[in-house]
Design a protein around this motif. Structure first.
Motif, PDB file in Angstrom:
ATOM      1  N   GLN A   4       0.846  -0.562  -0.169  1.00 18.70           N
ATOM      2  CA  GLN A   4       0.196  -0.136   0.028  1.00 18.70           C
ATOM      3  C   GLN A   4       0.836   1.122  -0.231  1.00 18.70           C
ATOM      4  OE1 GLN A   4      -3.821  -0.272   0.310  1.00 18.70           O
ATOM      5  NE2 GLN A   4      -3.106  -2.455  -0.126  1.00 18.70           N
ATOM      6  N   ALA A   5       0.121   2.003  -0.707  1.00 13.60           N
ATOM      7  CA  ALA A   5       1.140   3.523  -0.771  1.00 13.60           C
ATOM      8  C   ALA A   5       0.500   3.746   0.543  1.00 13.60           C
ATOM      9  CB  ALA A   5       0.745   4.500  -2.449  1.00 13.60           C
ATOM     10  N   ALA A   6       1.235   5.141   1.030  1.00 16.96           N
ATOM     11  CA  ALA A   6       1.465   5.879   1.577  1.00 16.96           C
ATOM     12  C   ALA A   6       0.887   7.024   1.714  1.00 16.96           C
ATOM     13  CB  ALA A   6       3.207   6.018   3.051  1.00 16.96           C
ATOM     14  N   PRO A   7       0.100   7.396   2.489  1.00 17.90           N
ATOM     15  CA  PRO A   7      -0.666   8.142   2.249  1.00 17.90           C
ATOM     16  C   PRO A   7      -0.040   9.531   2.395  1.00 17.90           C
ATOM     17  CG  PRO A   7      -1.399   7.343   4.165  1.00 17.90           C
ATOM     18  CD  PRO A   7       0.031   6.794   4.242  1.00 17.90           C
ATOM     19  N   HIS A  20      -4.431   8.916  -0.099  1.00 18.03           N
ATOM     20  CA  HIS A  20      -4.723   7.431   0.142  1.00 18.03           C
ATOM     21  C   HIS A  20      -4.549   6.665  -0.502  1.00 18.03           C
ATOM     22  CE1 HIS A  20      -4.146   5.256   3.604  1.00 18.03           C
ATOM     23  NE2 HIS A  20      -4.303   4.738   3.842  1.00 18.03           N
ATOM     24  N   GLN A  21      -4.472   5.709  -1.154  1.00 15.51           N
ATOM     25  CA  GLN A  21      -4.315   4.310  -1.818  1.00 15.51           C
ATOM     26  C   GLN A  21      -4.935   3.380  -0.679  1.00 15.51           C
ATOM     27  OE1 GLN A  21      -4.451   4.464  -5.002  1.00 15.51           O
ATOM     28  NE2 GLN A  21      -4.135   6.368  -5.103  1.00 15.51           N
ATOM     29  N   LEU A  22      -5.504   2.908  -0.843  1.00 16.58           N
ATOM     30  CA  LEU A  22      -6.675   1.467  -0.091  1.00 16.58           C
ATOM     31  C   LEU A  22      -6.742   0.081  -0.461  1.00 16.58           C
ATOM     32  CD1 LEU A  22      -6.440   1.203   2.563  1.00 16.58           C
ATOM     33  CD2 LEU A  22      -9.110   1.904   2.788  1.00 16.58           C
ATOM     34  N   ALA A  23      -6.250  -1.129  -0.811  1.00 19.42           N
ATOM     35  CA  ALA A  23      -7.329  -1.741  -1.526  1.00 19.42           C
ATOM     36  C   ALA A  23      -7.303  -1.423  -2.671  1.00 19.42           C
ATOM     37  CB  ALA A  23      -8.611  -2.385  -1.423  1.00 19.42           C
ATOM     38  N   GLY A  24      -5.841  -0.992  -3.584  1.00 21.74           N
ATOM     39  CA  GLY A  24      -5.742  -0.826  -4.852  1.00 21.74           C
ATOM     40  C   GLY A  24      -6.851   0.846  -5.216  1.00 21.74           C
ATOM     41  N   LYS A  25      -7.157   1.568  -5.045  1.00 19.77           N
ATOM     42  CA  LYS A  25      -8.260   2.090  -5.383  1.00 19.77           C
ATOM     43  C   LYS A  25      -7.424   3.192  -3.936  1.00 19.77           C
ATOM     44  CE  LYS A  25     -11.810  -0.168  -5.362  1.00 19.77           C
ATOM     45  NZ  LYS A  25     -13.840  -0.846  -5.174  1.00 19.77           N
ATOM     46  N   SER A  26      -8.305   5.053  -5.197  1.00 21.43           N
ATOM     47  CA  SER A  26      -7.825   5.717  -4.841  1.00 21.43           C
ATOM     48  C   SER A  26      -8.753   6.625  -3.905  1.00 21.43           C
ATOM     49  CB  SER A  26      -6.930   6.966  -5.485  1.00 21.43           C
ATOM     50  OG  SER A  26      -7.237   8.024  -5.296  1.00 21.43           O
ATOM     51  N   ILE A  27      -8.400   7.195  -2.463  1.00 27.68           N
ATOM     52  CA  ILE A  27      -9.257   8.260  -2.027  1.00 27.68           C
ATOM     53  C   ILE A  27      -8.446   9.590  -1.761  1.00 27.68           C
ATOM     54  CG2 ILE A  27     -10.773   8.839  -0.041  1.00 27.68           C
ATOM     55  CD1 ILE A  27     -10.646   5.329   0.884  1.00 27.68           C
ATOM     56  N   THR A  28      -9.155  10.510  -2.784  1.00 20.13           N
ATOM     57  CA  THR A  28      -8.876  12.001  -1.844  1.00 20.13           C
ATOM     58  C   THR A  28      -9.650  12.959  -0.882  1.00 20.13           C
ATOM     59  OG1 THR A  28      -7.761  11.943  -4.230  1.00 20.13           O
ATOM     60  CG2 THR A  28      -8.636  14.657  -2.715  1.00 20.13           C
ATOM     61  N   VAL A  29      -8.971  13.091   0.627  1.00 19.95           N
ATOM     62  CA  VAL A  29     -10.626  13.777   1.831  1.00 19.95           C
ATOM     63  C   VAL A  29     -10.168  15.107   1.433  1.00 19.95           C
ATOM     64  CG1 VAL A  29     -10.933  13.350   3.902  1.00 19.95           C
ATOM     65  CG2 VAL A  29      -9.936  11.052   3.015  1.00 19.95           C
ATOM     66  N   ALA A 242      -4.470   5.257   8.174  1.00 22.26           N
ATOM     67  CA  ALA A 242      -3.016   4.954   7.465  1.00 22.26           C
ATOM     68  C   ALA A 242      -3.107   3.704   8.650  1.00 22.26           C
ATOM     69  CB  ALA A 242      -2.140   5.997   8.538  1.00 22.26           C
ATOM     70  N   LYS A 243      -4.041   3.309   9.928  1.00 24.12           N
ATOM     71  CA  LYS A 243      -3.701   2.605  10.972  1.00 24.12           C
ATOM     72  C   LYS A 243      -4.071   1.267  10.156  1.00 24.12           C
ATOM     73  CE  LYS A 243      -4.922   4.564  15.002  1.00 24.12           C
ATOM     74  NZ  LYS A 243      -5.616   5.183  15.856  1.00 24.12           N
ATOM     75  N   ASP A 244      -5.418   1.447   8.604  1.00 21.74           N
ATOM     76  CA  ASP A 244      -5.605  -0.314   8.175  1.00 21.74           C
ATOM     77  C   ASP A 244      -4.916  -0.189   6.624  1.00 21.74           C
ATOM     78  OD1 ASP A 244      -7.562  -0.906  10.260  1.00 21.74           O
ATOM     79  OD2 ASP A 244      -8.968   1.014   9.502  1.00 21.74           O
ATOM     80  N   GLU A 245      -4.108   0.649   6.018  1.00 22.01           N
ATOM     81  CA  GLU A 245      -3.572   0.004   4.652  1.00 22.01           C
ATOM     82  C   GLU A 245      -2.832  -1.003   5.132  1.00 22.01           C
ATOM     83  OE1 GLU A 245      -0.825   3.606   4.984  1.00 22.01           O
ATOM     84  OE2 GLU A 245       0.701   2.339   5.571  1.00 22.01           O
ATOM     85  N   GLN A 246      -2.719  -1.610   5.895  1.00 20.69           N
ATOM     86  CA  GLN A 246      -2.362  -3.526   5.562  1.00 20.69           C
ATOM     87  C   GLN A 246      -3.071  -4.380   5.494  1.00 20.69           C
ATOM     88  OE1 GLN A 246       1.534  -3.348   5.382  1.00 20.69           O
ATOM     89  NE2 GLN A 246       1.942  -1.646   6.020  1.00 20.69           N
ATOM     90  N   ILE A 247      -4.483  -3.583   5.818  1.00 19.01           N
ATOM     91  CA  ILE A 247      -5.413  -4.275   5.184  1.00 19.01           C
ATOM     92  C   ILE A 247      -5.485  -4.655   3.490  1.00 19.01           C
ATOM     93  CG2 ILE A 247      -8.054  -4.910   5.728  1.00 19.01           C
ATOM     94  CD1 ILE A 247      -7.701  -3.636   8.381  1.00 19.01           C
ATOM     95  N   THR A 248      -5.642  -5.202   3.062  1.00 16.64           N
ATOM     96  CA  THR A 248      -5.527  -5.288   1.381  1.00 16.64           C
ATOM     97  C   THR A 248      -6.558  -6.507   0.648  1.00 16.64           C
ATOM     98  OG1 THR A 248      -3.894  -7.689   1.487  1.00 16.64           O
ATOM     99  CG2 THR A 248      -3.292  -5.143   1.345  1.00 16.64           C
TER     100      THR A 248
END
Length: 415
Positions: A4-7, A20-29, A242-248
């Motif tokens: 996972q890419a770092a935020p 933020h990249q999460l499970a292969g998808k992009s989130i912009t907050v 960020a705490k859950d970025e290791q969940i893929t």
């Protein structure tokens, strides 16, 4: 396992945001101010890039429905509000909305303009819209449960005071509220000084919105999501994501998010004490009357006179301060001594019912409610708001009268 890419925090923009990249998808907050012109413009600018296929907004279903249906207040059944014990919540919601509206009027922009912009642009760009905030009623109940009883009136007073205050806020000051470091410092101090408020109002909702974004990532077809939230939530959401970025895997992410949401949606268990204490007070008062009559009929009658005059007068004073109809004031005087001996019905219920009967609000009163409550005189001019004040003030007057009269009766018995 996919790395996972770092935020990525973007501070080069006019508005604070992070990616933020999460499970292969992009989130912009995107962090916004709810009465900021530049926030609304930034939302439009980002969505017009065509980069996003999903939009998440800091709204719950109730607030979303109120936004897309501005006339929803006109459909409110006032008597049902009083019957279900929701009058205080309605007053608090009106005070919050009035404060935001008052600030918005100064800058010529509607409250929540950036949310409206997100909704309108999402429809225009054929983007899916997701509501990610916790239901406002649940948040208010958790706040109420978290705050010690002696501080609750202070919160209501502070809300009403913010509406009455003539202090002006400059547009530059509102824009500066979106500076990330300043927000961190502000909320850190807030958490230290009022943790019981910070936790349900800010931190729990940070967790909730982060979990909702994880649900969207794990369940929707959206590949790139723009989340529009108040700037005060930006750092918290970033931290929880960020705490859950290791969940893929989507399944694990969804399960974790659902567990968090279920926990934060749980309503606080109602304490038995608020139900038991009034009956205990009634039992003590009746015992006091009985003891007074056992000593002498004259003393017993004197105690009843104290009870009626003190309790009834203070409740009537509350109704008068709310500028209730003269018959409503009389009704408060008669009802309060009786309802205070029956915890199943309050003086406010009676006075509000009388006021509604004598001065029935029309559609115009409901339509003007949000605008009228932005200034102090409007609360007394608008029939809907005035009925709420009649309920609130007469209830407080009766409650104070119960304790004042109770102490007077006690002193008379031991004197």
């Amino acid at each position: 396992m996919e790395k996972q890419a770092a935020p990525e925090t973007d501070n080069s923009q006019d508005e604070p945001l992070f990616r933020h990249q999460l499970a292969g998808k992009s989130i912009t907050v995107l962090g916004t101010a709810h009465v900021s012109k530049t926030s609304a413009e930034k939302v439009q600018e980002l969505l017009e890039t065509g980069e996003y296929d999903g939009v998440a907004i800091e709204l719950c279903p109730s607030r979303y429905n109120s936004m897309i249906d501005p006339d929803s207040l006109a459909k409110m059944d006032l008597f049902q509000v009083f019957k279900e014990g929701k009058a205080s919540m309605v007053i608090a919601s009106l005070a919050l909305g009035a404060y935001q509206q008052k600030m918005a009027d100064e800058f010529g922009i509607e409250p929540g303009a950036e949310m409206r912009m997100a909704i309108d642009q999402a429809k225009k760009m054929s983007c899916e819209v997701h509501l990610i905030d916790r239901e406002v009623g649940t948040t208010l109940k958790r706040v109420y449960n978290n705050v010690p009883w002696w501080k609750r009136m202070g919160i209501v007073g502070g809300l009403l005071g913010s509406v009455v205050s003539n202090e002006k806020v400059s547009e530059d000051e509102i824009e500066r509220l979106k500076d990330g470091d300043m927000l961190e410092t502000t909320f850190a101090q807030f958490a230290e000084e009022a943790k019981e408020l910070f936790e349900p109002l800010i931190d729990e909702r940070d967790q909730y919105m982060a979990a909702r974004l994880e649900q969207i990532v794990s369940r929707s077809e959206n590949k790139s999501i723009l989340a529009v939230v108040g700037a005060g939530h930006l750092k918290g959401i970033e931290s929880y994501l960020a705490k859950d970025e290791q969940i893929t895997t989507p399944e694990a992410l969804h399960q974790k998010a659902q567990t968090t949401i279920d926990r934060l949606d749980e309503l606080p268990k109602k304490s038995r004490w608020p139900k038991v204490v009034p009956w205990v007070i009634v039992a003590i008062l009746i015992a006091g009357f009985a003891y007074g009559f056992s000593k002498s009929t004259e003393l017993g009658m004197q105690l009843i006179v104290y009870w009626v005059l003190i309790n009834g007068s203070l409740s009537a004073l509350g109704a008068a301060l709310a500028k209730g109809h003269p018959l409503t004031v009389v009704g408060a005087f008669i009802a309060a001594p009786l309802t205070s001996l029956n915890p199943t019905i309050g003086a406010g219920m009676v006075t509000a019912a009388i006021e509604l009967y004598l001065r029935k609000p029309n559609v115009g009163d409901f339509s003007a409610l949000r605008k009228d409550t932005t200034h102090i005189s409007g609360w007394w001019k608008n029939k809907v708001a005035r009925t709420l004040l009649v309920f609130f003030f007469s209830t407080i007057g009766s409650a104070i009268g119960t304790y004042v009269a109770g102490f007077k009766i006690f002193n008379s018995l031991v004197g």
